[in-house]
Write a protein that holds these residues in place. Structure first.
Motif, PDB file in Angstrom:
ATOM      1  N   CYS A 199      42.421  26.558  54.790  1.00 28.94           N
ATOM      2  CA  CYS A 199      41.841  27.441  55.542  1.00 28.94           C
ATOM      3  C   CYS A 199      40.593  26.922  56.165  1.00 28.94           C
TER       4      CYS A 199
ATOM      5  N   GLU B 280      36.709  27.008  57.282  1.00 29.40           N
ATOM      6  CA  GLU B 280      35.340  27.736  56.862  1.00 29.40           C
ATOM      7  C   GLU B 280      34.382  26.736  57.004  1.00 29.40           C
TER       8      GLU B 280
ATOM      9  N   THR C 138      38.970  24.084  53.782  1.00 25.74           N
ATOM     10  CA  THR C 138      38.981  24.617  52.330  1.00 25.74           C
ATOM     11  C   THR C 138      40.782  24.368  51.941  1.00 25.74           C
TER      12      THR C 138
ATOM     13  N   VAL D   3      47.486  30.013  51.927  1.00 25.45           N
ATOM     14  CA  VAL D   3      46.083  30.428  51.555  1.00 25.45           C
ATOM     15  C   VAL D   3      45.525  30.919  53.069  1.00 25.45           C
TER      16      VAL D   3
ATOM     17  N   LYS E 178      41.513  32.783  54.467  1.00 24.75           N
ATOM     18  CA  LYS E 178      40.271  33.526  54.403  1.00 24.75           C
ATOM     19  C   LYS E 178      40.110  34.551  55.210  1.00 24.75           C
TER      20      LYS E 178
ATOM     21  N   TYR F 168      39.337  35.159  49.699  1.00 25.00           N
ATOM     22  CA  TYR F 168      40.539  34.087  49.774  1.00 25.00           C
ATOM     23  C   TYR F 168      41.949  35.175  49.122  1.00 25.00           C
TER      24      TYR F 168
ATOM     25  N   TYR G 236      46.035  34.126  48.230  1.00 21.65           N
ATOM     26  CA  TYR G 236      47.005  32.999  48.410  1.00 21.65           C
ATOM     27  C   TYR G 236      48.204  33.248  47.687  1.00 21.65           C
TER      28      TYR G 236
ATOM     29  N   GLN H 253      34.363  35.014  47.533  1.00 19.07           N
ATOM     30  CA  GLN H 253      33.784  33.937  47.848  1.00 19.07           C
ATOM     31  C   GLN H 253      33.358  32.951  46.783  1.00 19.07           C
TER      32      GLN H 253
END
Length: 519
Positions: A214, A216, A221, A271, A273, A278, A280, A307
């Motif tokens: 994802c 960020e 990530t 996954v 966010k 998150y 998944y 987070q």
């Protein structure tokens, strides 16, 4: 006289009902009406892997089975929200040196497709090599660029994800190095496909997989599953870790997080966010019997972490079955999470689930199957998913037909969880708007027989007849000329039915409606 009058009354009632169901929802169809549709491209096994919305249409990434020369192909299919084909482009290696490959069917490339700035991007690997390829298409599916990148590892790779952001292209994959250890591969180019860097990462042990990341903090990530099986002959002794690491735009690892040994199922798929949390997919595994593939059972599981990777909730969505998994995730405009997958029970169902993210509870759970082969069953695999702005959910995958060829499969589900075998309004109610002079259907209304007369010179067509609630009642192959179908009243009760005809290559030809009268 009375019987004729009775026929007339029945016909009027059914037509009025059709008008109410079909015409009344016409303007809302793109967001309100569900359907199941299959596609057989080029007369070859057809696998759909990923789907994205593009303008008012859908873009599907897929792969073809081998032809008589041993060649496969990857393709992009553009369909409208009625499921009709608008454009199709098949791609093989431009120098015909080898084929292009999206990976072995079975949730191998559910995120290898992206849309950015009115262009379509997808990635994979060369079939008989280890090179990464990226293809960029214009809006009309014409080629913008094809780029190939020699691999930094010697053995076959997979490329399950591509993402474009900040005018840069990132792909994620994995493959074997010279020690036969699995390495995670991340590749970055500019918006025109010019390579910026190509790096490998080894997180915990020799057997790391990474299928999804994802975006960020201006970086990636990456979700990693590390697996170790000390003894293949001993069931349920696998050791796995789920972990995450974050890289910046230069590819430098800024932080990582490692879960506990066997804390949850294998984190093999998507996954996402949302906000600071998150979400998944994981897959707990149960091995039974002699260790054969059929004795390995899965159950779908979703995990939500904050987070700091503290667990918020972890939920199972079914019991252990052979091939019972979720494969991909997507958020809807209402903030709910949708998951696609499949579940074998009496038949193998394609499955789409909508979930309340606050606690992981199911809002709705829809299942459907395309072909069911007598004495054998069915095979439906849903791989990709996207949610439209109006809340309707599109999921793609593949199913096996009566010739044991795979067909591309599309589910469209309303925001309330309605798919065609569960809905009272379906795509066939829209087909009265489509006419074509080279298909003649008579008599209509019909009682005992109905004739489909085709004036085209093509030698083979595929006919499907649906009930008003979207259930497939009859299908057969038609040749050019006339085809007479005897109306079996055990299948065809009196009422209105929709029919659709596709060419041998899967292109839509014509559709319409027929009225069946009682004897």
């Amino acid at each position: 006289m009375f019987k004729t009058f009775q026929y007339l009354i029945i016909k009027i009632v059914l037509v009025v009902a059709l008008l109410f169901l079909g015409y009344g929802n016409h303007s809302l169809f793109s967001q309100q009406t569900g359907f199941t549709e299959t596609y057989f491209v080029e007369g070859r096994s057809t696998f759909f892997h990923a789907v994205r919305q593009f303008e008012d249409d859908l873009i599907i990434l897929g792969q073809l089975g081998t032809d008589e020369f041993g060649n496969n192909g990857v393709f992009i299919l553009r369909i409208d929200t009625l499921g009709e084909i608008k454009n199709l482009k098949i791609f093989q290696h431009p120098l015909n040196k080898y084929n292009l490959d999206l990976g072995t069917p079975g949730v191998s490339s559910t995120e290898a497709l992206d849309i950015y700035d009115n262009k379509i991007y997808f990635a994979g690997q060369t079939q008989f090599g280890v090179n990464l390829f990226i293809i960029c298409l214009n809006e009309d599916l014409s080629l913008h660029f094809y780029k190939e990148y020699p691999s930094i590892i010697p053995y076959a790779r997979k490329t399950p994800m591509i993402k474009v952001f900040n005018d840069e292209i990132y792909t994620l994959g994995y493959g074997k190095n010279s020690d036969l250890d699995t390495e995670i591969l991340i590749h970055k180019t500019d918006i025109e496909g010019n390579q910026i860097w190509y790096k490998s990462y080894n997180n915990i042990n020799y057997h790391d997989f990474a299928n999804s990341f994802c975006i960020e903090d201006e970086g990636l990530t990456v979700m990693v599953n590390s697996l170790d099986d000390p003894n293949d002959l001993e069931p349920n002794n696998d050791i796995w870790y789920n972990s995450f690491f974050h890289i910046d735009s230069s590819g430098m690892v800024l932080w990582s997080w490692n879960g506990e040994q066997n804390e949850e199922g294998q984190a093999l798929f998507s996954v996402i966010k949302s906000g600071s949390d998150y979400y998944y997919i994981t897959i707990p595994v149960l091995e039974e019997g002699n260790g054969s593939i059929e004795s390995i059972h899965y159950r779908p599981q979703l995990v939500k972490r904050d987070q700091n990777f503290n667990l918020v909730w972890r939920k199972n969505y079914g019991e252990f079955y052979y091939r019972n998994v979720f494969t991909s995730l997507s958020f809807g405009p209402d903030g709910a999470l949708c998951a696609a997958g499949y579940i074998p029970e009496d038949v193998t169902w394609g499955r789409v689930v909508k979930i309340d993210t606050s606690e992981g509870s199911i809002i709705w759970d829809t299942r459907d199957t395309a072909f069911v082969i007598p004495g054998w069953g069915s095979r439906n695999r849903m791989e990709g998913i996207t949610v439209l702005l109006g809340g309707s959910v599109i999921s793609v995958g593949y199913t096996m037909d009566h010739t044991f060829h795979e067909n591309g499969l599309v589910y469209k589900i309303t925001k309330d969880g309605c798919i065609d075998t569960l809905c009272s309004t379906v795509a066939i109610s829209e087909l009265s708007y489509i006419t074509d002079d080279h298909v003649n259907v008579f008599p209509n209304p019909a009682c005992q027989f109905i004739t489909f007369e085709l004036s085209d010179e093509q030698t083979k067509y595929y006919l499907k007849i649906y009930s008003i609630d979207g259930i497939l009642i009859h299908s057969e192959v038609l040749s050019s000329g006339s085809a007479i179908i005897k109306i079996d009243k055990s299948k065809f009760q009196s009422g209105i039915y929709g029919w659709k005809i596709h060419s041998d290559s899967g292109v839509f030809i014509n559709a319409g409606q027929i009225l069946i009268l009682p004897d």
